[in-house]
Design a protein around this motif. Sequence first.
Motif, PDB file in Angstrom:
ATOM      1  N   LEU A  18       0.862  -1.179   0.000  1.00  0.00           N
ATOM      2  CA  LEU A  18       0.000   0.000   0.000  1.00  0.00           C
ATOM      3  C   LEU A  18       0.898   1.228   0.000  1.00  0.00           C
ATOM      4  O   LEU A  18       1.662   1.448   0.940  1.00  0.00           O
ATOM      5  CB  LEU A  18      -0.920   0.007   1.219  1.00  0.00           C
ATOM      6  CG  LEU A  18      -1.793   1.254   1.433  1.00  0.00           C
ATOM      7  CD1 LEU A  18      -2.763   1.455   0.280  1.00  0.00           C
ATOM      8  CD2 LEU A  18      -2.557   1.162   2.768  1.00  0.00           C
ATOM      9  N   LEU A  19       0.817   2.009  -1.052  1.00  0.00           N
ATOM     10  CA  LEU A  19       1.594   3.233  -1.186  1.00  0.00           C
ATOM     11  C   LEU A  19       0.818   4.397  -0.591  1.00  0.00           C
ATOM     12  O   LEU A  19      -0.369   4.589  -0.899  1.00  0.00           O
ATOM     13  CB  LEU A  19       1.883   3.499  -2.666  1.00  0.00           C
ATOM     14  CG  LEU A  19       2.535   4.833  -3.039  1.00  0.00           C
ATOM     15  CD1 LEU A  19       3.951   4.925  -2.480  1.00  0.00           C
ATOM     16  CD2 LEU A  19       2.545   5.004  -4.557  1.00  0.00           C
ATOM     17  N   LEU A  20       1.466   5.204   0.266  1.00  0.00           N
ATOM     18  CA  LEU A  20       0.841   6.348   0.921  1.00  0.00           C
ATOM     19  C   LEU A  20       1.482   7.629   0.389  1.00  0.00           C
ATOM     20  O   LEU A  20       2.700   7.834   0.517  1.00  0.00           O
ATOM     21  CB  LEU A  20       1.020   6.257   2.432  1.00  0.00           C
ATOM     22  CG  LEU A  20       0.477   4.981   3.101  1.00  0.00           C
ATOM     23  CD1 LEU A  20       0.825   4.977   4.587  1.00  0.00           C
ATOM     24  CD2 LEU A  20      -1.031   4.859   2.901  1.00  0.00           C
ATOM     25  N   ILE A  21       0.663   8.506  -0.204  1.00  0.00           N
ATOM     26  CA  ILE A  21       1.155   9.749  -0.814  1.00  0.00           C
ATOM     27  C   ILE A  21       0.527  10.937  -0.095  1.00  0.00           C
ATOM     28  O   ILE A  21      -0.706  11.060  -0.036  1.00  0.00           O
ATOM     29  CB  ILE A  21       0.809   9.809  -2.314  1.00  0.00           C
ATOM     30  CG1 ILE A  21       1.277   8.552  -3.048  1.00  0.00           C
ATOM     31  CG2 ILE A  21       1.426  11.054  -2.949  1.00  0.00           C
ATOM     32  CD1 ILE A  21       0.860   8.516  -4.518  1.00  0.00           C
ATOM     33  N   ILE A  45       4.363   1.641   2.051  1.00  0.00           N
ATOM     34  CA  ILE A  45       5.425   2.393   1.385  1.00  0.00           C
ATOM     35  C   ILE A  45       5.063   3.870   1.531  1.00  0.00           C
ATOM     36  O   ILE A  45       4.187   4.381   0.835  1.00  0.00           O
ATOM     37  CB  ILE A  45       5.537   2.012  -0.106  1.00  0.00           C
ATOM     38  CG1 ILE A  45       5.713   0.505  -0.256  1.00  0.00           C
ATOM     39  CG2 ILE A  45       6.685   2.771  -0.770  1.00  0.00           C
ATOM     40  CD1 ILE A  45       5.511   0.006  -1.681  1.00  0.00           C
ATOM     41  N   ARG A  46       5.722   4.535   2.483  1.00  0.00           N
ATOM     42  CA  ARG A  46       5.464   5.958   2.706  1.00  0.00           C
ATOM     43  C   ARG A  46       6.533   6.775   2.004  1.00  0.00           C
ATOM     44  O   ARG A  46       7.736   6.535   2.177  1.00  0.00           O
ATOM     45  CB  ARG A  46       5.502   6.285   4.196  1.00  0.00           C
ATOM     46  CG  ARG A  46       4.223   5.998   4.927  1.00  0.00           C
ATOM     47  CD  ARG A  46       4.273   6.577   6.320  1.00  0.00           C
ATOM     48  NE  ARG A  46       5.144   5.855   7.232  1.00  0.00           N
ATOM     49  CZ  ARG A  46       5.570   6.310   8.395  1.00  0.00           C
ATOM     50  NH1 ARG A  46       5.261   7.537   8.779  1.00  0.00           N
ATOM     51  NH2 ARG A  46       6.329   5.566   9.177  1.00  0.00           N
ATOM     52  N   VAL A  47       6.123   7.745   1.224  1.00  0.00           N
ATOM     53  CA  VAL A  47       7.088   8.566   0.495  1.00  0.00           C
ATOM     54  C   VAL A  47       7.000  10.023   0.938  1.00  0.00           C
ATOM     55  O   VAL A  47       5.957  10.495   1.380  1.00  0.00           O
ATOM     56  CB  VAL A  47       6.846   8.481  -1.029  1.00  0.00           C
ATOM     57  CG1 VAL A  47       7.046   7.048  -1.525  1.00  0.00           C
ATOM     58  CG2 VAL A  47       5.455   8.991  -1.410  1.00  0.00           C
ATOM     59  N   GLU A  86       9.537   5.766 -10.947  1.00  0.00           N
ATOM     60  CA  GLU A  86      10.936   5.328 -10.907  1.00  0.00           C
ATOM     61  C   GLU A  86      11.283   4.745  -9.544  1.00  0.00           C
ATOM     62  O   GLU A  86      12.012   3.749  -9.445  1.00  0.00           O
ATOM     63  CB  GLU A  86      11.859   6.500 -11.234  1.00  0.00           C
ATOM     64  CG  GLU A  86      11.773   6.981 -12.679  1.00  0.00           C
ATOM     65  CD  GLU A  86      12.602   8.227 -12.920  1.00  0.00           C
ATOM     66  OE1 GLU A  86      13.281   8.694 -11.957  1.00  0.00           O
ATOM     67  OE2 GLU A  86      12.585   8.750 -14.049  1.00  0.00           O
ATOM     68  N   THR A  87      10.754   5.377  -8.492  1.00  0.00           N
ATOM     69  CA  THR A  87      11.013   4.886  -7.142  1.00  0.00           C
ATOM     70  C   THR A  87      10.402   3.504  -6.940  1.00  0.00           C
ATOM     71  O   THR A  87      11.045   2.600  -6.382  1.00  0.00           O
ATOM     72  CB  THR A  87      10.446   5.873  -6.108  1.00  0.00           C
ATOM     73  OG1 THR A  87      11.082   7.144  -6.274  1.00  0.00           O
ATOM     74  CG2 THR A  87      10.677   5.382  -4.694  1.00  0.00           C
ATOM     75  N   LEU A  88       9.170   3.324  -7.375  1.00  0.00           N
ATOM     76  CA  LEU A  88       8.523   2.023  -7.240  1.00  0.00           C
ATOM     77  C   LEU A  88       9.245   0.961  -8.060  1.00  0.00           C
ATOM     78  O   LEU A  88       9.410  -0.182  -7.613  1.00  0.00           O
ATOM     79  CB  LEU A  88       7.061   2.116  -7.674  1.00  0.00           C
ATOM     80  CG  LEU A  88       6.168   2.983  -6.783  1.00  0.00           C
ATOM     81  CD1 LEU A  88       4.777   3.118  -7.397  1.00  0.00           C
ATOM     82  CD2 LEU A  88       6.071   2.415  -5.372  1.00  0.00           C
ATOM     83  N   ASP A  89       9.706   1.327  -9.238  1.00  0.00           N
ATOM     84  CA  ASP A  89      10.482   0.384 -10.052  1.00  0.00           C
ATOM     85  C   ASP A  89      11.768  -0.023  -9.331  1.00  0.00           C
ATOM     86  O   ASP A  89      12.162  -1.194  -9.339  1.00  0.00           O
ATOM     87  CB  ASP A  89      10.829   1.005 -11.403  1.00  0.00           C
ATOM     88  CG  ASP A  89       9.617   1.144 -12.318  1.00  0.00           C
ATOM     89  OD1 ASP A  89       8.597   0.489 -12.047  1.00  0.00           O
ATOM     90  OD2 ASP A  89       9.704   1.925 -13.291  1.00  0.00           O
ATOM     91  N   ALA A  90      12.405   0.961  -8.694  1.00  0.00           N
ATOM     92  CA  ALA A  90      13.686   0.700  -8.038  1.00  0.00           C
ATOM     93  C   ALA A  90      13.542  -0.245  -6.850  1.00  0.00           C
ATOM     94  O   ALA A  90      14.463  -1.016  -6.552  1.00  0.00           O
ATOM     95  CB  ALA A  90      14.322   2.018  -7.573  1.00  0.00           C
ATOM     96  N   ILE A  91      12.393  -0.207  -6.175  1.00  0.00           N
ATOM     97  CA  ILE A  91      12.209  -1.097  -5.024  1.00  0.00           C
ATOM     98  C   ILE A  91      11.449  -2.365  -5.404  1.00  0.00           C
ATOM     99  O   ILE A  91      11.103  -3.171  -4.549  1.00  0.00           O
ATOM    100  CB  ILE A  91      11.494  -0.378  -3.858  1.00  0.00           C
ATOM    101  CG1 ILE A  91      10.082   0.070  -4.259  1.00  0.00           C
ATOM    102  CG2 ILE A  91      12.317   0.820  -3.391  1.00  0.00           C
ATOM    103  CD1 ILE A  91       9.324   0.758  -3.128  1.00  0.00           C
ATOM    104  N   GLY A  92      11.187  -2.518  -6.702  1.00  0.00           N
ATOM    105  CA  GLY A  92      10.599  -3.760  -7.190  1.00  0.00           C
ATOM    106  C   GLY A  92       9.113  -3.909  -6.933  1.00  0.00           C
ATOM    107  O   GLY A  92       8.614  -5.023  -6.816  1.00  0.00           O
TER     108      GLY A  92
END
Length: 278
Positions: A18-21, A45-47, A86-92
């Motif tokens: 779950l990505l939190l923006i 995933i907190r950004v 790009e960040t999500l790609d980098a962490i798979g």
Amino acid sequence: MTALIHVVNDGPPDAPPLLLIHGSGASGGFWAPMIPALAAHHRLIRVDLPGHGRSAIASSTGRPGNGRSAGAASYAVPHQADRLAETLDAIGTHRVSVATHSSGGYIATALATRRPGLISSLTLISCGPTMDAALPEPPILRLLLTPPAGPVVWKLRTSTLIRRGIAATCARPIDPPGHVVADLRRIRYRTLRQVLDSNTAYLTERGIPDRLAPLGLPIQAIFGDSDPRWDPASVQQYRAVPGARIDTLPGVGHIPMLEAPGETAGLLLAFTTAQRLA
């Protein structure tokens, strides 16, 4: 990550992601009161978006800069969505549920548009759907954010002034965590002004429900019924998105994560669970 976007992970690594923006001027720390409840069910995933919290200021190339070379284009909503991809790609992470607050919903909408299939469901909390839903800014926010006084007042901002600014957007009494106040003190006025102008341009060009309607994405819209930033009735505009779930929080203002973390987490988890079981 220590590059352009700072990331904090919570919850079991094998749980559904779950990505939190967060929204404009804020940080991933604004989600903190909801983390225990959400982390029991999700890998969180907190950004911190570019220029916010502990993330680097973006240069005109979209790479970390020193602030002196930062260009307004770096904070255009589609550009921020690309940095996040790009960040999500980098962490798979290749398939993720997303929850957003306020203008964070614009970043997620652009991400869903530019990267079909990446987002499995989207929760929009206090996300203004169109510009005609905007309410007049509370006086203290106008003082902090609007030229010519804004740049001067922003340089002199104290913890007390920041707390008053946060409280002005809430309907329930809150005590903002110290780390939230510290993150707000990090962002530069020029960066915040560029972010706000970019958000306005994105929303003026086309409303969020209109952008989301053709995507076929499961949508949840959560609004406090006492939001002083956006007309609370405007949450009904999200009914233009087929199958959208609409939830309202009684007596809550613009920041449900701080005002009603338990209630907000409950609504969010009910939605993400339903999507997994569908």
